[in-house]
Scaffold this motif. Structure first.
Motif, PDB file in Angstrom:
ATOM      1  N   ASP A 165      35.885  -2.539  76.995  1.00 16.42           N
ATOM      2  CA  ASP A 165      35.777  -3.255  75.895  1.00 16.42           C
ATOM      3  C   ASP A 165      35.448  -4.830  76.292  1.00 16.42           C
ATOM      4  O   ASP A 165      35.786  -5.239  77.634  1.00 16.42           O
ATOM      5  N   VAL A 166      34.516  -5.536  75.795  1.00 11.64           N
ATOM      6  CA  VAL A 166      34.287  -6.838  75.800  1.00 11.64           C
ATOM      7  C   VAL A 166      34.154  -7.707  74.755  1.00 11.64           C
ATOM      8  O   VAL A 166      34.194  -7.255  73.411  1.00 11.64           O
ATOM      9  N   CYS A 167      34.330  -8.989  75.030  1.00 16.74           N
ATOM     10  CA  CYS A 167      34.137  -9.903  73.770  1.00 16.74           C
ATOM     11  C   CYS A 167      32.872 -10.852  74.140  1.00 16.74           C
ATOM     12  O   CYS A 167      32.453 -11.316  75.234  1.00 16.74           O
ATOM     13  N   VAL A 168      32.190 -11.034  72.849  1.00 16.74           N
ATOM     14  CA  VAL A 168      30.932 -11.991  73.078  1.00 16.74           C
ATOM     15  C   VAL A 168      31.072 -12.981  72.222  1.00 16.74           C
ATOM     16  O   VAL A 168      31.348 -12.965  71.073  1.00 16.74           O
ATOM     17  N   ALA A 169      30.951 -14.230  72.846  1.00 17.96           N
ATOM     18  CA  ALA A 169      31.217 -15.892  72.238  1.00 17.96           C
ATOM     19  C   ALA A 169      29.670 -15.869  71.044  1.00 17.96           C
ATOM     20  O   ALA A 169      28.738 -15.691  71.543  1.00 17.96           O
ATOM     21  N   PHE A 170      30.007 -15.508  69.605  1.00 21.74           N
ATOM     22  CA  PHE A 170      28.991 -15.254  68.986  1.00 21.74           C
ATOM     23  C   PHE A 170      28.641 -16.412  67.902  1.00 21.74           C
ATOM     24  O   PHE A 170      29.671 -16.497  66.944  1.00 21.74           O
ATOM     25  N   SER A 171      27.668 -17.342  68.031  1.00 21.84           N
ATOM     26  CA  SER A 171      27.511 -18.590  67.159  1.00 21.84           C
ATOM     27  C   SER A 171      26.518 -17.750  65.893  1.00 21.84           C
ATOM     28  O   SER A 171      26.310 -18.875  64.939  1.00 21.84           O
ATOM     29  N   GLY A 172      25.736 -16.884  66.087  1.00 24.16           N
ATOM     30  CA  GLY A 172      24.967 -16.446  65.039  1.00 24.16           C
ATOM     31  C   GLY A 172      23.432 -16.842  65.080  1.00 24.16           C
ATOM     32  O   GLY A 172      22.510 -16.822  64.415  1.00 24.16           O
ATOM     33  N   GLY A 173      23.345 -17.630  66.596  1.00 23.91           N
ATOM     34  CA  GLY A 173      22.048 -17.892  66.705  1.00 23.91           C
ATOM     35  C   GLY A 173      21.159 -16.971  67.650  1.00 23.91           C
ATOM     36  O   GLY A 173      21.636 -15.676  67.902  1.00 23.91           O
ATOM     37  N   VAL A 174      20.107 -17.087  67.985  1.00 26.16           N
ATOM     38  CA  VAL A 174      19.129 -16.090  68.462  1.00 26.16           C
ATOM     39  C   VAL A 174      19.650 -15.467  69.846  1.00 26.16           C
ATOM     40  O   VAL A 174      19.714 -14.355  70.245  1.00 26.16           O
ATOM     41  N   ASP A 175      20.221 -16.555  70.708  1.00 24.60           N
ATOM     42  CA  ASP A 175      20.754 -16.132  72.174  1.00 24.60           C
ATOM     43  C   ASP A 175      21.864 -15.276  71.890  1.00 24.60           C
ATOM     44  O   ASP A 175      21.673 -14.101  72.561  1.00 24.60           O
ATOM     45  N   LEU A 213      39.413 -16.837  75.544  1.00 25.31           N
ATOM     46  CA  LEU A 213      39.874 -15.816  76.616  1.00 25.31           C
ATOM     47  C   LEU A 213      41.424 -15.467  76.164  1.00 25.31           C
ATOM     48  O   LEU A 213      41.804 -14.325  76.340  1.00 25.31           O
ATOM     49  N   ALA A 214      42.162 -16.349  75.439  1.00 21.94           N
ATOM     50  CA  ALA A 214      43.566 -15.884  74.988  1.00 21.94           C
ATOM     51  C   ALA A 214      43.449 -14.759  73.798  1.00 21.94           C
ATOM     52  O   ALA A 214      44.116 -13.929  73.894  1.00 21.94           O
ATOM     53  N   PHE A 215      42.332 -14.654  73.021  1.00 25.49           N
ATOM     54  CA  PHE A 215      42.243 -13.706  72.149  1.00 25.49           C
ATOM     55  C   PHE A 215      41.554 -12.438  72.835  1.00 25.49           C
ATOM     56  O   PHE A 215      42.045 -11.323  72.611  1.00 25.49           O
ATOM     57  N   ALA A 216      40.735 -12.397  74.052  1.00 26.36           N
ATOM     58  CA  ALA A 216      40.533 -11.290  74.694  1.00 26.36           C
ATOM     59  C   ALA A 216      41.612 -10.743  75.265  1.00 26.36           C
ATOM     60  O   ALA A 216      41.745  -9.522  75.272  1.00 26.36           O
ATOM     61  N   GLU A 217      42.565 -11.747  76.052  1.00 31.99           N
ATOM     62  CA  GLU A 217      43.860 -10.900  76.426  1.00 31.99           C
ATOM     63  C   GLU A 217      44.710 -10.356  75.400  1.00 31.99           C
ATOM     64  O   GLU A 217      45.312  -9.172  75.818  1.00 31.99           O
ATOM     65  N   SER A 218      44.705 -10.835  74.208  1.00 34.10           N
ATOM     66  CA  SER A 218      45.516 -10.055  73.536  1.00 34.10           C
ATOM     67  C   SER A 218      44.820  -8.716  73.040  1.00 34.10           C
ATOM     68  O   SER A 218      45.599  -7.998  72.403  1.00 34.10           O
ATOM     69  N   LYS A 219      43.708  -8.513  73.224  1.00 33.16           N
ATOM     70  CA  LYS A 219      42.923  -7.126  72.884  1.00 33.16           C
ATOM     71  C   LYS A 219      43.057  -6.410  74.444  1.00 33.16           C
ATOM     72  O   LYS A 219      42.158  -5.382  74.579  1.00 33.16           O
ATOM     73  N   ASN A 220      43.325  -7.149  75.309  1.00 34.85           N
ATOM     74  CA  ASN A 220      43.568  -6.468  76.758  1.00 34.85           C
ATOM     75  C   ASN A 220      41.970  -6.425  77.161  1.00 34.85           C
ATOM     76  O   ASN A 220      41.735  -5.338  78.043  1.00 34.85           O
ATOM     77  N   ILE A 221      41.250  -7.292  76.800  1.00 33.82           N
ATOM     78  CA  ILE A 221      39.872  -7.088  77.551  1.00 33.82           C
ATOM     79  C   ILE A 221      39.917  -8.285  78.536  1.00 33.82           C
ATOM     80  O   ILE A 221      40.380  -9.406  78.502  1.00 33.82           O
ATOM     81  N   ARG A 222      39.048  -7.952  79.721  1.00 33.65           N
ATOM     82  CA  ARG A 222      38.836  -8.653  80.774  1.00 33.65           C
ATOM     83  C   ARG A 222      37.538  -9.552  80.886  1.00 33.65           C
ATOM     84  O   ARG A 222      37.401 -10.131  81.764  1.00 33.65           O
ATOM     85  N   ARG A 223      36.532  -8.960  80.255  1.00 36.60           N
ATOM     86  CA  ARG A 223      35.284  -9.333  80.358  1.00 36.60           C
ATOM     87  C   ARG A 223      34.937 -10.074  78.989  1.00 36.60           C
ATOM     88  O   ARG A 223      34.830  -9.498  77.868  1.00 36.60           O
ATOM     89  N   VAL A 224      34.533 -11.443  79.275  1.00 37.42           N
ATOM     90  CA  VAL A 224      34.090 -12.184  78.086  1.00 37.42           C
ATOM     91  C   VAL A 224      32.697 -12.679  78.569  1.00 37.42           C
ATOM     92  O   VAL A 224      32.345 -13.101  79.689  1.00 37.42           O
ATOM     93  N   LEU A 225      31.562 -12.479  77.459  1.00 33.46           N
ATOM     94  CA  LEU A 225      30.156 -12.927  77.585  1.00 33.46           C
ATOM     95  C   LEU A 225      29.787 -14.074  76.563  1.00 33.46           C
ATOM     96  O   LEU A 225      30.276 -14.316  75.629  1.00 33.46           O
TER      97      LEU A 225
END
Length: 267
Positions: A19-29, A110-122
């Motif tokens: 599982d991963v987290c993506v920092a998501f602004s809603g922009g094209v990137d 990163l704190a949110f990701a940790e709460s979901k046991n996710i190590r990878r944030v993009l």
């Protein structure tokens, strides 16, 4: 461009084995990054969380657009509230403000990701950002957040082209950087001035101007538009003057250099 695309796909194929987290602004990137991550995660049966920051330094429309795009892609969307203005150092708008903000934002992510046991944030920084003043990139690297598009050498133009091919609805959406970039470094940031800037830019966009920046120097509003928009701006000068003066700006100027990113970074 094909080689860069393959690099991104291969990288995401590996990262989404869990599982991963993506920092998501809603922009094209970040939208392209999210779309590609979801495609690869589907092969593995893993989860991708699209995480959007709700902050005073970004216009409220960013949240709405992010929700819509995440919904279109079928992503798990999470909004995290962050009040950067509670940090007295950020309030001073120092030259390393972007670094301080990124530390604050991605620390929460990163704190949110940790709460979901996710190590990878993009996150969605692209190659072009290496050629501009982006102190926030250092914070991203220090925190161990990964930037696949940047690492694999994708430019903004390549990202927009690929996003269009994939049918991403925000492929042509103009960039919407932090509202603090409209103020000179050293100018104290307040919720009131941010709201005035947001309202002013929103008004200018209703007139049909695509790329808009309302840079504020005390009681002077310096309007940046694409140069081809200058004749239309002159034709609608009275409307623009009336609206911006109602927002409390005394002097309204049209910057003859036109729209460009990072104009406040020149000093």
């Amino acid at each position: 461009m094909t080689e860069n695309r393959e690099k991104v796909r291969e990288m995401l194929a590996d990262l989404t084995r869990e599982d991963v987290c993506v920092a998501f602004s809603g922009g094209v990137d970040s939208s392209l990054l999210l779309k590609l991550a979801l495609t690869e995660a589907k092969r593995h049966g893993t989860a991708v969380y699209a995480v959007t920051f709700d902050t005073q330094l970004h216009p409220i429309c960013d949240i709405q657009i992010a929700r819509e795009v995440a919904g279109q892609m079928g992503a798990r969307h999470q909004v995290i509230e962050v009040d950067e203005l509670a940090n007295p150092e950020i309030l001073k708008n120092p030259v390393n403000r972007c670094y301080l903000c990124k530390k604050e934002l991605f620390g929460k992510l990163l704190a949110f990701a940790e709460s979901k046991n996710i190590r990878r944030v993009l996150e969605g920084t692209n190659r072009d950002d290496d050629f501009q003043y982006r102190p926030g990139n250092r914070a991203v690297e220090e925190l161990g957040v990964l930037s696949p598009l940047r690492v694999c050498g994708l430019s903004k133009r390549e990202i927009r082209t690929w996003a269009k091919e994939l049918g991403i609805t925000v492929a042509d959406r103009p960039s919407t950087p932090c509202m603090a970039t409209r103020l000179p470094y050293g100018t104290v940031i307040t919720a009131e001035i941010l709201k005035r800037i947001e309202c002013g830019e929103s008004f200018l966009k209703t007139l049909g101007f695509r790329n808009v920046r309302l840079r504020v120097h005390g009681d002077i509003a310096r309007v940046e538009l694409d140069r081809e928009s200058f004749p239309e701006a002159a034709n609608r000068a009275e409307e623009i003057l009336t609206a911006l003066k109602e927002l409390g700006f005394t002097y309204i100027t049209l910057d003859l250099e036109g729209f460009r990113s990072g104009s406040m970074d020149r000093i």
